[in-house]
Design a protein around this motif. Structure first.
Motif, PDB file in Angstrom:
ATOM      1  N   GLU A 142       0.850  -1.191   0.000  1.00 24.37           N
ATOM      2  CA  GLU A 142       0.000   0.000   0.000  1.00 24.37           C
ATOM      3  C   GLU A 142       0.886   1.241   0.000  1.00 24.37           C
ATOM      4  O   GLU A 142       1.754   1.397   0.860  1.00 24.37           O
ATOM      5  CB  GLU A 142      -0.927   0.010   1.225  1.00 24.37           C
ATOM      6  CG  GLU A 142      -1.960   1.114   1.097  1.00 24.37           C
ATOM      7  CD  GLU A 142      -3.033   1.084   2.180  1.00 24.37           C
ATOM      8  OE1 GLU A 142      -3.922   1.949   2.107  1.00 24.37           O
ATOM      9  OE2 GLU A 142      -2.979   0.226   3.080  1.00 24.37           O
ATOM     10  N   MET A 143       0.688   2.118  -0.987  1.00 24.18           N
ATOM     11  CA  MET A 143       1.498   3.329  -1.108  1.00 24.18           C
ATOM     12  C   MET A 143       0.645   4.550  -0.772  1.00 24.18           C
ATOM     13  O   MET A 143      -0.503   4.655  -1.221  1.00 24.18           O
ATOM     14  CB  MET A 143       2.056   3.451  -2.526  1.00 24.18           C
ATOM     15  CG  MET A 143       2.977   2.311  -2.930  1.00 24.18           C
ATOM     16  SD  MET A 143       4.514   2.215  -1.981  1.00 24.18           S
ATOM     17  CE  MET A 143       5.598   3.196  -2.990  1.00 24.18           C
ATOM     18  N   PHE A 144       1.233   5.454   0.013  1.00 23.67           N
ATOM     19  CA  PHE A 144       0.506   6.637   0.481  1.00 23.67           C
ATOM     20  C   PHE A 144       1.100   7.902  -0.138  1.00 23.67           C
ATOM     21  O   PHE A 144       2.322   8.041  -0.201  1.00 23.67           O
ATOM     22  CB  PHE A 144       0.591   6.732   2.005  1.00 23.67           C
ATOM     23  CG  PHE A 144       0.006   5.543   2.708  1.00 23.67           C
ATOM     24  CD1 PHE A 144      -1.349   5.496   3.028  1.00 23.67           C
ATOM     25  CD2 PHE A 144       0.803   4.451   3.051  1.00 23.67           C
ATOM     26  CE1 PHE A 144      -1.891   4.381   3.676  1.00 23.67           C
ATOM     27  CE2 PHE A 144       0.274   3.334   3.692  1.00 23.67           C
ATOM     28  CZ  PHE A 144      -1.088   3.299   4.007  1.00 23.67           C
ATOM     29  N   PRO A 145       0.233   8.841  -0.585  1.00 20.39           N
ATOM     30  CA  PRO A 145       0.751  10.086  -1.156  1.00 20.39           C
ATOM     31  C   PRO A 145       1.072  11.114  -0.064  1.00 20.39           C
ATOM     32  O   PRO A 145       0.355  11.207   0.935  1.00 20.39           O
ATOM     33  CB  PRO A 145      -0.419  10.575  -2.023  1.00 20.39           C
ATOM     34  CG  PRO A 145      -1.645  10.035  -1.365  1.00 20.39           C
ATOM     35  CD  PRO A 145      -1.252   8.770  -0.647  1.00 20.39           C
ATOM     36  N   HIS A 146       2.149  11.854  -0.262  1.00 24.89           N
ATOM     37  CA  HIS A 146       2.549  12.924   0.664  1.00 24.89           C
ATOM     38  C   HIS A 146       2.844  14.178  -0.159  1.00 24.89           C
ATOM     39  O   HIS A 146       3.864  14.239  -0.845  1.00 24.89           O
ATOM     40  CB  HIS A 146       3.811  12.522   1.440  1.00 24.89           C
ATOM     41  CG  HIS A 146       3.649  11.255   2.230  1.00 24.89           C
ATOM     42  ND1 HIS A 146       3.174  11.233   3.520  1.00 24.89           N
ATOM     43  CD2 HIS A 146       3.891   9.948   1.893  1.00 24.89           C
ATOM     44  CE1 HIS A 146       3.127   9.965   3.962  1.00 24.89           C
ATOM     45  NE2 HIS A 146       3.553   9.181   2.988  1.00 24.89           N
ATOM     46  N   VAL A 147       1.937  15.148  -0.101  1.00 27.84           N
ATOM     47  CA  VAL A 147       2.141  16.394  -0.849  1.00 27.84           C
ATOM     48  C   VAL A 147       2.993  17.335   0.007  1.00 27.84           C
ATOM     49  O   VAL A 147       2.724  17.516   1.193  1.00 27.84           O
ATOM     50  CB  VAL A 147       0.788  17.056  -1.216  1.00 27.84           C
ATOM     51  CG1 VAL A 147       1.009  18.404  -1.900  1.00 27.84           C
ATOM     52  CG2 VAL A 147      -0.027  16.131  -2.118  1.00 27.84           C
TER      53      VAL A 147
ATOM     54  N   THR B 149       8.282  21.998  -5.814  1.00 29.08           N
ATOM     55  CA  THR B 149       7.245  21.382  -4.972  1.00 29.08           C
ATOM     56  C   THR B 149       6.882  20.033  -5.573  1.00 29.08           C
ATOM     57  O   THR B 149       7.181  19.786  -6.744  1.00 29.08           O
ATOM     58  CB  THR B 149       6.031  22.313  -4.794  1.00 29.08           C
ATOM     59  OG1 THR B 149       5.226  21.818  -3.716  1.00 29.08           O
ATOM     60  CG2 THR B 149       5.191  22.434  -6.063  1.00 29.08           C
ATOM     61  N   TRP B 150       6.283  19.146  -4.788  1.00 31.17           N
ATOM     62  CA  TRP B 150       6.147  17.760  -5.242  1.00 31.17           C
ATOM     63  C   TRP B 150       5.094  16.989  -4.460  1.00 31.17           C
ATOM     64  O   TRP B 150       4.601  17.440  -3.432  1.00 31.17           O
ATOM     65  CB  TRP B 150       7.496  17.042  -5.087  1.00 31.17           C
ATOM     66  CG  TRP B 150       7.961  17.002  -3.649  1.00 31.17           C
ATOM     67  CD1 TRP B 150       7.665  16.064  -2.693  1.00 31.17           C
ATOM     68  CD2 TRP B 150       8.761  17.999  -2.973  1.00 31.17           C
ATOM     69  NE1 TRP B 150       8.233  16.402  -1.487  1.00 31.17           N
ATOM     70  CE2 TRP B 150       8.902  17.579  -1.630  1.00 31.17           C
ATOM     71  CE3 TRP B 150       9.361  19.192  -3.380  1.00 31.17           C
ATOM     72  CZ2 TRP B 150       9.634  18.322  -0.701  1.00 31.17           C
ATOM     73  CZ3 TRP B 150      10.088  19.926  -2.444  1.00 31.17           C
ATOM     74  CH2 TRP B 150      10.217  19.489  -1.119  1.00 31.17           C
TER      75      TRP B 150
ATOM     76  N   ILE C 185       6.799  13.016  -7.876  1.00 32.81           N
ATOM     77  CA  ILE C 185       6.462  13.807  -9.070  1.00 32.81           C
ATOM     78  C   ILE C 185       6.475  15.255  -8.609  1.00 32.81           C
ATOM     79  O   ILE C 185       5.856  15.583  -7.591  1.00 32.81           O
ATOM     80  CB  ILE C 185       5.032  13.495  -9.582  1.00 32.81           C
ATOM     81  CG1 ILE C 185       4.819  12.010  -9.841  1.00 32.81           C
ATOM     82  CG2 ILE C 185       4.725  14.312 -10.840  1.00 32.81           C
ATOM     83  CD1 ILE C 185       3.343  11.601  -9.901  1.00 32.81           C
ATOM     84  N   GLY C 186       7.176  16.122  -9.346  1.00 32.86           N
ATOM     85  CA  GLY C 186       7.201  17.517  -8.908  1.00 32.86           C
ATOM     86  C   GLY C 186       7.685  18.474  -9.975  1.00 32.86           C
ATOM     87  O   GLY C 186       8.030  18.072 -11.086  1.00 32.86           O
ATOM     88  N   LEU C 187       7.706  19.747  -9.592  1.00 36.42           N
ATOM     89  CA  LEU C 187       8.074  20.817 -10.529  1.00 36.42           C
ATOM     90  C   LEU C 187       9.171  21.701  -9.968  1.00 36.42           C
ATOM     91  O   LEU C 187       9.143  22.056  -8.788  1.00 36.42           O
ATOM     92  CB  LEU C 187       6.875  21.762 -10.773  1.00 36.42           C
ATOM     93  CG  LEU C 187       5.546  21.271 -11.321  1.00 36.42           C
ATOM     94  CD1 LEU C 187       4.612  22.465 -11.467  1.00 36.42           C
ATOM     95  CD2 LEU C 187       5.707  20.582 -12.653  1.00 36.42           C
TER      96      LEU C 187
END
Length: 206
Positions: A52-57, A71-72, A90-92
């Motif tokens: 299970e993978m969790f997103p962290h903004v 930022t990512w 993933i980021g810019l």
């Protein structure tokens, strides 16, 4: 929210002066897109990795003076954080979008991971495309194409990970701003998806 892609205005946000003004623009314009990518790729990365993978903004919460230059959204198999774990990002930056697999300096497995990479150096040359880029520092925008890295340079990146406290290793792609703004949301999602699939063996090694 459906992910519709990034615009040239999203990249221009990194030229806004002042912490407060830049953060305001990141929160209103970029963060919802990163959250949409977080939602999408936490599902697909969970399927890909079997965990299970969790997103962290990125919240940039510790900043009090300098505005963020990038930022990512990061993905790890831990709900509380990603920095201590092998993760995807993933980021810019102002100039480009990045898609990474990363083991950064907080990760306790760094040294062991460096040893695993060292054992598999020749194999990695075969499975990671020469157009992919490598970096030893997530805080800097530049990275080096695998095609222009000698075996010695790659070996020294891997050795450094084993012994230097601040060492890091990141592998993935950079897409120039011009390319990104001409891609639809679904085209970008496909591109990121195929990049993560290519990077999966590096994650599995960890």
């Amino acid at each position: 929210m459906e992910f519709t892609g990034f615009t040239s205005n999203d990249f221009k946000i990194f030229t806004i002066d002042g912490l407060e003004n830049r953060m305001e623009a990141i929160i209103s314009d970029i963060r919802p897109k990163l959250e949409a990518l977080g939602e999408h790729f936490s599902v697909s990365l969970s399927a890909l990795t079997g965990e299970e993978m969790f997103p962290h903004v990125a919240k940039h919460a510790r900043r009090s003076v300098n505005p963020p230059n990038d930022t990512w959204v990061a993905f790890a198999n831990n709900k509380r954080g990603y920095k201590k774990h092998p993760h995807f990002q993933i980021g810019l930056w102002e100039t480009h979008l990045f898609v990474w697999f990363a083991v950064i300096y907080e990760a306790p497995i760094k040294s062991e991971y460096g040893q695993e990479l060292e054992k598999k150096e020749q194999e990695i040359r075969k499975i990671i495309p020469s157009s992919f880029v490598w970096s030893g520092d997530h805080t800097k925008p530049d990275a080096k194409a695998f095609s222009s890295m000698s075996d010695e340079e790659f070996h020294s990146l891997v050795k450094r990970l084993q012994s230097v406290k601040k060492a890091e290793i990141l592998c993935g792609i950079h897409l120039d701003q011009d390319e990104v703004v001409n891609m639809s949301g679904s085209e970008l999602i496909q591109k990121i998806e195929s990049t993560f699939k290519t990077l999966l063996p590096l994650y599995k090694l960890s």
